[in-house]
Design an enzyme around this catalytic site. Structure first.
Site, PDB file in Angstrom:
ATOM      1  N   ALA A 117       0.951  -1.206   0.015  1.00  0.00           N
ATOM      2  CA  ALA A 117       0.095   0.024   0.054  1.00  0.00           C
ATOM      3  C   ALA A 117       0.729   1.216  -0.007  1.00  0.00           C
ATOM      4  CB  ALA A 117      -1.116  -0.056   1.253  1.00  0.00           C
ATOM      5  N   GLU A 118       0.204   2.439  -0.721  1.00  0.00           N
ATOM      6  CA  GLU A 118       1.486   3.273  -0.850  1.00  0.00           C
ATOM      7  C   GLU A 118       1.838   4.106   0.425  1.00  0.00           C
ATOM      8  OE1 GLU A 118      -1.246   5.488  -3.373  1.00  0.00           O
ATOM      9  OE2 GLU A 118      -2.387   6.610  -1.914  1.00  0.00           O
TER      10      GLU A 118
END
Lengths: 216, 246
Positions: free
Chosen positions: A52-53
């Site tokens: 996830a960013e």
């Protein structure tokens, strides 16, 4: 060209179809919205690491209310779990992972995809601002860019087009597109049809597409 | 040899001297790491003509927690720098949008990885860098690019800030910080990019020397002020996100 959103694959089935392309050992980044559903797909024993960013590497399912940890979210702000072996890094390291080509595939939603591999997902017509988030970094730097979107807009306009009318997120990067009508590959002069969803004819898919559709 | 404690008694005291025209970075990605209590204190303090940097302007979800949009609504903001200046879903409504469309606030839209790297660059003495992100898009129009090893890159500049407002899980009185899970996000980068760092801390602030030097995410040399977050309702704590605002 209207009403195609009621035929073919459901949102989960579109996500399932793309998730079945994931290979053992891949690091996968899922965008907000329909792409999130890819993590529900059973793809056998293949080991996938979800990135996830916001710096979470190795997250698992969204947790039900009461079991969540409010210090832990995925890119969509949902309270997820961590799989064994997970790690957390800060934002610069997370995007370093992205820009250095460590993400095997990113799956994103979009407003439009063109047969030259361009796509648009950060700004709608007439809007003053935009919502880029991590999309431009992922689109420019992931090893593969897959797109999930409904084949047509609510008013029936095609979302698979010759050239994007909206401002693009990146150019020439999309390699695979799942819509409710099937699975498509941008091939430059048109989209190659890889697979039709059940109950969808080639003629119907062709009529709903704004670029040449080359049967496989 | 002893270091001086950086603990201050209240959020109001921690932000009392923030001048008009300051450039302030706010940590956080969704709820984790967002300095809700310092934002509330800044709303009350009233500094104006601010440039505010954060991932989003906030306000897309319920229950609404303190965010940049509230500072905009309060007339304190000249400009925001964010990776979202419109909602991620076009059907969502941001409180910020009304002010932006009316021309009451400026906005600079920056890809999220570029936002992080511009802060990181400022914090490590690098004035600018080239990135592949955004090449061939509207955000690169009219800007300097360069082909390196056959690929085109966009020039981006470091983004130093006057103040960083952060939320950490644990700290010692010297300002050494530990973040918990995805609370880390932009926080260590903003700490290094800022000249003054103010931190709201979730756990009791520990005596200097209590933290293992091998497990510190942001060293105290970056940090000037710490405030312990009181329990609810006096202090603000993250809550689970509810359905989207329509």
């Amino acid at each position: 060209m209207s009403g195609t959103d009621k035929i073919g694959w459901s949102r989960q089935q579109m996500a399932d179809r793309l998730a079945r392309e994931f290979q053992d050992g891949w690091i996968v980044n899922l965008g907000v919205g329909i792409p999130t559903l890819c993590s529900n797909t059973d793809i056998g024993g293949r080991e996938i690491t979800y990135h996830a960013e916001n710096g979470v590497i190795g997250y698992g399912p969204v947790l039900p209310e009461g079991q969540e940890d409010l210090h832990l979210v995925n890119a969509g702000g949902q309270n997820v779990s961590l799989n064994p072996g997970a790690a957390v890094v800060h934002h610069a390291d997370s995007f370093g992972i992205i820009r250095s080509g460590r993400i095997d595939v990113t799956v994103m939603g979009a407003y439009e995809v063109a047969c030259n591999g361009d796509f648009a997902n950060w700004k709608v017509a007439g809007a003053k601002g935009g919502g880029i988030g991590g999309a431009m970094d992922l689109a420019a730097c992931a090893r593969r860019v897959y797109i999930i979107l409904e084949h047509n807009t609510r008013s029936g306009a095609p979302r698979l087009v010759e050239r994007c009318a909206l401002p693009v997120t990146a150019r020439g990067v999309v390699t695979l597109v799942a819509t409710n009508l099937g699975l498509f590959e941008p091939l430059g002069e048109g989209f190659r049809l890889r697979e039709l969803a059940p109950g969808v004819t080639l003629e119907a898919a062709r009529a709903a597409t704004g670029a040449a559709l080359l049967a496989s | 040899m002893g270091q001086k404690s950086k603990v201050v008694a209240s959020f109001a005291e921690a932000v009392a001297d923030i001048p008009d025209g300051s450039v302030i970075a706010f940590g956080g990605f969704a709820a984790p790491g967002t300095p809700y209590n310092l934002i509330m204190a800044l709303l009350a303090q009233g500094a104006r003509d601010l440039t505010c940097i954060a991932n989003t302007t906030g306000g897309a979800h319920q229950p609404r927690m303190p965010d940049l949009g509230m500072l905009v609504e309060n007339g304190q903001v000249r400009k925001v720098v964010c990776s979202f200046t419109a909602p991620g879903r076009p059907t969502d409504v941001l409180p910020f949008t009304k002010y932006y469309e009316a021309g009451e606030v400026e906005a600079e839209l920056v890809p999220q990885g570029t936002l992080a790297e511009r802060l990181r660059a400022a914090g490590c003495g690098i004035p600018a860098f080239y990135t592949p992100t955004g090449v061939g898009t509207e955000i690169a129009e009219g800007r300097e690019t360069r082909v390196i090893n056959g690929r085109e890159y966009l020039l981006e500049y470091a983004m130093p800030v006057d103040y960083a407002f952060l939320r950490a899980h644990r700290a010692d009185a010297a300002g050494n910080l530990q973040f918990r899970l995805s609370q880390r996000n932009f926080n260590p980068l903003m700490a290094a990019a800022a000249r003054h760092v103010v931190v709201e801390v979730e756990e009791e602030i520990l005596p200097i020397g209590s933290l293992d030097p091998d497990h510190i995410h942001t060293p105290g040399i970056f940090v000037q002020r710490l405030v312990r977050i009181p329990p609810e309702p006096e202090g603000l704590w993250p809550v689970r996100r509810k359905e989207r605002v329509r």
